[in-house]
Design an enzyme around this catalytic site. Sequence first.
Site, short mmCIF file in Angstrom:
data_model
loop_
_atom_site.label_atom_id
_atom_site.label_comp_id
_atom_site.label_asym_id
_atom_site.label_seq_id
_atom_site.Cartn_x
_atom_site.Cartn_y
_atom_site.Cartn_z
N HIS A 1 0.95 -1.12 -0.08
CA HIS A 1 0.05 -0.01 0.02
C HIS A 1 0.67 1.35 -0.15
CE1 HIS A 1 -4.08 -1.48 0.19
NE2 HIS A 1 -3.62 -2.39 0.94
N ASP B 1 0.14 7.06 -3.47
CA ASP B 1 -1.42 6.79 -4.45
C ASP B 1 -1.30 7.82 -5.35
OD1 ASP B 1 -1.64 4.24 -3.29
OD2 ASP B 1 -3.36 4.94 -2.14
#
Length: 361
Positions: free
Chosen positions: A127, A156
Amino acid sequence: MTKPLNGVRIVELAGIGPGPHAAMILADLGAEVVRVTRPGTPSHLTATAHTLRGRRSVVADLKDVDDLALVKAMVEKADVLVEGFRPGVLERLGLGPEDTREVNPRLIHARMTGWGQTGPLAHTAGHDINYISLTGALHAIGTAEHPVPPLNLVGDYGGGSMMLVTGVLAALFERERTGVGQVVDAGMVDGASVLLQGLLELRDLDQWTDTRHDNILDGAAPFYRTYACSDGGFMAVGAIEPQFYALLVEGLGLELEELADRDDKTTWQSLSELFAGRFAEQSREHWTKVFDGTDACVTPVLSFAEAVEHPHVAVRRSLVAGEMAGSVVATVAPRLGATPDAAPAGPTTEEALADLVADWS
């Protein structure tokens, strides 16, 4: 006004996080984006989620021969394919770059992953926090005691979706000259590293250390940090330049010539404590009025609910109220042309896959 990507067709194989965010930006710029979702995908990931605005969606099972054939037919007519699968997954389905190049040599295959398409970690899970932890970014952010994840903005979105969009736009531009598409390998570990370039330069100039909370931009400097107010609110101070710093000191009711040298890092702790004491004497509203309209680079720290009502944000319509009570939505950026969009594009719509393939044909 015609948007720059009008006429560009994009197939987005549904994922989460940076892939949909990149597709949203491309749709905001005028591209026709069709999102292909798996059967059983929750409704909030097919119709109304903020980052899914401005595009249509269809349901297809890529493990089903007939559905896969229809998706391939769409890809044959598309300009861009956006996907976020682990390396090798689409190749096994016959949708890898080598496969699509045979039927659509103009296709731009945009691949959004955390680790990139190659390297020892390419096939492992992760992540945002993991990708930025290996670049030095996470180590540099937080308190002296602990690194603190900067939401998921650095990996991200900053290092991921924005880099994917940059790659797609560059590939579209090159295709105008060559007539040939290419693969965009957007790995968040790469993108986050590029975001660090300015800090890495300061480090090489001995103006940045590897010690957290010891540098000009990481909360250690008294002129670049946040301060608590008497009502529990906070003010953000970014008075780096000497002339701005002078206005900060003046607004706090202090005398510049009586203060320790701010360029001496050994004074930072005492100056921070002095400024903290001043800010703690009054409310956030008080300090907002004191510094409003000045070049002191001092602004209130607002919540999302407060930000949407700030006069500048409201005039720019950077954030607007959403359809649901209390909802806040970001509008289109960057803005092109004299007149910005009044509001973000509406929610997605679902339609049958076969009908959409026929439409594209």
